[in-house]
Write an enzyme that holds these catalytic residues in place. Structure first.
Site, PDB file in Angstrom:
ATOM      1  N   ALA A 245       1.859   1.348   5.273  1.00  0.00           N
ATOM      2  CA  ALA A 245       1.423   0.018   5.718  1.00  0.00           C
ATOM      3  C   ALA A 245      -0.009   0.091   6.231  1.00  0.00           C
ATOM      4  O   ALA A 245      -0.959  -0.057   5.450  1.00  0.00           O
ATOM      5  CB  ALA A 245       2.381  -0.508   6.787  1.00  0.00           C
ATOM      6  N   ARG A 246      -0.188   0.336   7.508  1.00  0.00           N
ATOM      7  CA  ARG A 246      -1.508   0.482   8.116  1.00  0.00           C
ATOM      8  C   ARG A 246      -1.441   1.570   9.178  1.00  0.00           C
ATOM      9  O   ARG A 246      -0.467   1.666   9.928  1.00  0.00           O
ATOM     10  CB  ARG A 246      -1.979  -0.839   8.747  1.00  0.00           C
ATOM     11  CG  ARG A 246      -2.370  -1.910   7.752  1.00  0.00           C
ATOM     12  CD  ARG A 246      -3.618  -1.537   6.966  1.00  0.00           C
ATOM     13  NE  ARG A 246      -4.067  -2.597   6.071  1.00  0.00           N
ATOM     14  CZ  ARG A 246      -3.709  -2.699   4.796  1.00  0.00           C
ATOM     15  NH1 ARG A 246      -2.871  -1.804   4.280  1.00  0.00           N
ATOM     16  NH2 ARG A 246      -4.177  -3.690   4.047  1.00  0.00           N
ATOM     17  N   GLU A 274      -9.152   6.094   9.319  1.00  0.00           N
ATOM     18  CA  GLU A 274      -8.979   6.379   7.893  1.00  0.00           C
ATOM     19  C   GLU A 274     -10.354   6.559   7.249  1.00  0.00           C
ATOM     20  O   GLU A 274     -11.136   5.606   7.234  1.00  0.00           O
ATOM     21  CB  GLU A 274      -8.232   5.222   7.228  1.00  0.00           C
ATOM     22  CG  GLU A 274      -7.728   5.522   5.838  1.00  0.00           C
ATOM     23  CD  GLU A 274      -6.821   4.415   5.317  1.00  0.00           C
ATOM     24  OE1 GLU A 274      -5.635   4.703   5.056  1.00  0.00           O
ATOM     25  OE2 GLU A 274      -7.305   3.272   5.185  1.00  0.00           O
ATOM     26  N   HIS A 293      -4.472   6.769   0.717  1.00  0.00           N
ATOM     27  CA  HIS A 293      -4.285   5.331   0.507  1.00  0.00           C
ATOM     28  C   HIS A 293      -4.093   5.009  -0.980  1.00  0.00           C
ATOM     29  O   HIS A 293      -4.783   4.155  -1.545  1.00  0.00           O
ATOM     30  CB  HIS A 293      -5.483   4.560   1.065  1.00  0.00           C
ATOM     31  CG  HIS A 293      -5.136   3.185   1.546  1.00  0.00           C
ATOM     32  ND1 HIS A 293      -5.590   2.661   2.710  1.00  0.00           N
ATOM     33  CD2 HIS A 293      -4.365   2.215   0.982  1.00  0.00           C
ATOM     34  CE1 HIS A 293      -5.142   1.424   2.868  1.00  0.00           C
ATOM     35  NE2 HIS A 293      -4.389   1.131   1.836  1.00  0.00           N
ATOM     36  N   GLY A 296      -0.755   1.643  -3.049  1.00  0.00           N
ATOM     37  CA  GLY A 296      -0.975   0.351  -3.688  1.00  0.00           C
ATOM     38  C   GLY A 296      -1.408   0.496  -5.137  1.00  0.00           C
ATOM     39  O   GLY A 296      -1.505   1.602  -5.675  1.00  0.00           O
TER      40      GLY A 296
END
Length: 335
Positions: A245-246, A274, A293, A296
């Site tokens: 998510a974050r 990040e 990351h 996605g």
């Protein structure tokens, strides 16, 4: 008459999302009287195009749609975002104008959920720990009984924090497996979770009971360090935390201490900050997997994002309501 459209996103993003097939479809759905794509909205050329357009198709790298930008686009009626969150470019001026805004968040949820499913199953088998032990002693098959605690996906408990687009899809993907699924979400009802094959519980209960916990909550002021030192301490020894998510949802310092002590495992596709500093112990710990990351949409997966925006454009051109509209009231609970 077809609406005048302009694609606004970074150059690399445009070429990745809009291959020949999708550029051809765009040309069939909208008029492109000038350049069909731009990465900026400040130059004289960009402002001339803005004065003509009724629809923007936006993506990663789109500049904020400020009041000044909107003043240069008097005919603008809709923004179809070929990515997830709209918070980085859709400003208050857009809501004041009453623009139609849509998001491809559901399309982007597909690869994130697939990554999460893979991470859950690999976490259950402790694959990252086995791989690290094997790499540390090449050529020797380490006895699994001594090397890694409790490798299994049979009748384990998975906890989903957030029944977002991703969280809901993860729950659906977990249905075929012999797992107990718990969910915590302040905006969900027990029936919502039950329809997905999950049991709704409060967050602290989920943390105490789950073998694997996976985060799917939005980044909001109230969710910063949602998993703080106290809540990380509720996780049972040997539990795995997955975050796609974050990074800000987790207290990185507290998690680093738990992982360094060997009490918790972690699979982290996002971090805070990040990227992490080069000296972070998380890079080298055998019970931690870090990826940059990537959960996605990447590669051909990004075509789903373009297709979602083009689907919205097609509905708009036909006078139909959007499929995945976003409005200002949603901002307090979405990513």
């Amino acid at each position: 008459m077809s609406p005048e459209a302009l694609v606004v996103m970074a150059r690399d993003t445009y070429h990745q999302l809009f291959d020949h097939e999708r550029r051809h479809r765009l040309a069939g759905l909208a008029r492109l009287s000038g350049p069909g794509w731009t990465a900026e909205l400040e130059s004289a050329a960009a402002r001339r195009r803005l004065s003509e357009v009724e629809v923007l198709i936006t993506g990663w790298g789109c500049p904020p749609l400020t009041a000044g930008v909107l003043a240069a686009a008097p005919r603008l009626r809709a923004v179809f975002h070929a990515a997830g969150t709209v918070k980085s470019h859709v400003t208050g001026a857009c809501w004041e104008r009453g623009l139609v805004v849509t998001s491809a968040a559901r399309a982007n949820a597909i690869p994130v959920a697939e990554y999460t499913l893979a991470a859950i199953l690999m976490a259950g088998k402790r694959a990252h720990r086995f791989a690290a032990a094997y790499r540390a002693d090449p050529g020797r098959w380490l006895p699994w009984r001594d090397a890694v605690p409790v490798p299994s996906n049979h009748r384990r408990t998975v906890g989903l924090i957030g029944l977002s687009n991703v969280g809901r899809r993860v729950a659906e993907l977990l249905r075929p497996f012999d797992l107990t699924v718990l969910a915590a979400d302040p905006h969900a009802a027990p029936a919502d979770a039950a329809a997905l094959g999950a049991t709704l519980v409060d967050l602290d209960t989920l943390l105490r009971r789950a073998d694997v916990v996976t985060l799917h909550a939005p980044e909001l002021p109230e969710t910063r360090h949602l998993l703080d030192r106290r809540r990380l301490g509720l996780l049972r020894d040997g539990a795995t935390l997955i975050n796609t998510a974050r990074g800000s949802l987790v207290d990185t310092a507290a998690l680093t201490e738990e992982c360094a002590a060997g009490r918790l495992d972690a699979i982290l596709d996002v971090t805070d900050p990040e990227p992490l500093p080069a000296a972070s112990p998380l890079y080298l710990l055998p019970n931690v997997v870090l990826t940059p990351h990537i959960a996605g949409a990447l590669g051909s997966e990004t075509h789903r994002l373009a297709d979602a925006a083009l689907d919205e454009l097609a509905r708009y051109a036909e006078g139909q309501a959007p499929l995945h509209a976003v409005d200002s009231a949603d901002l307090s609970k979405i990513a």
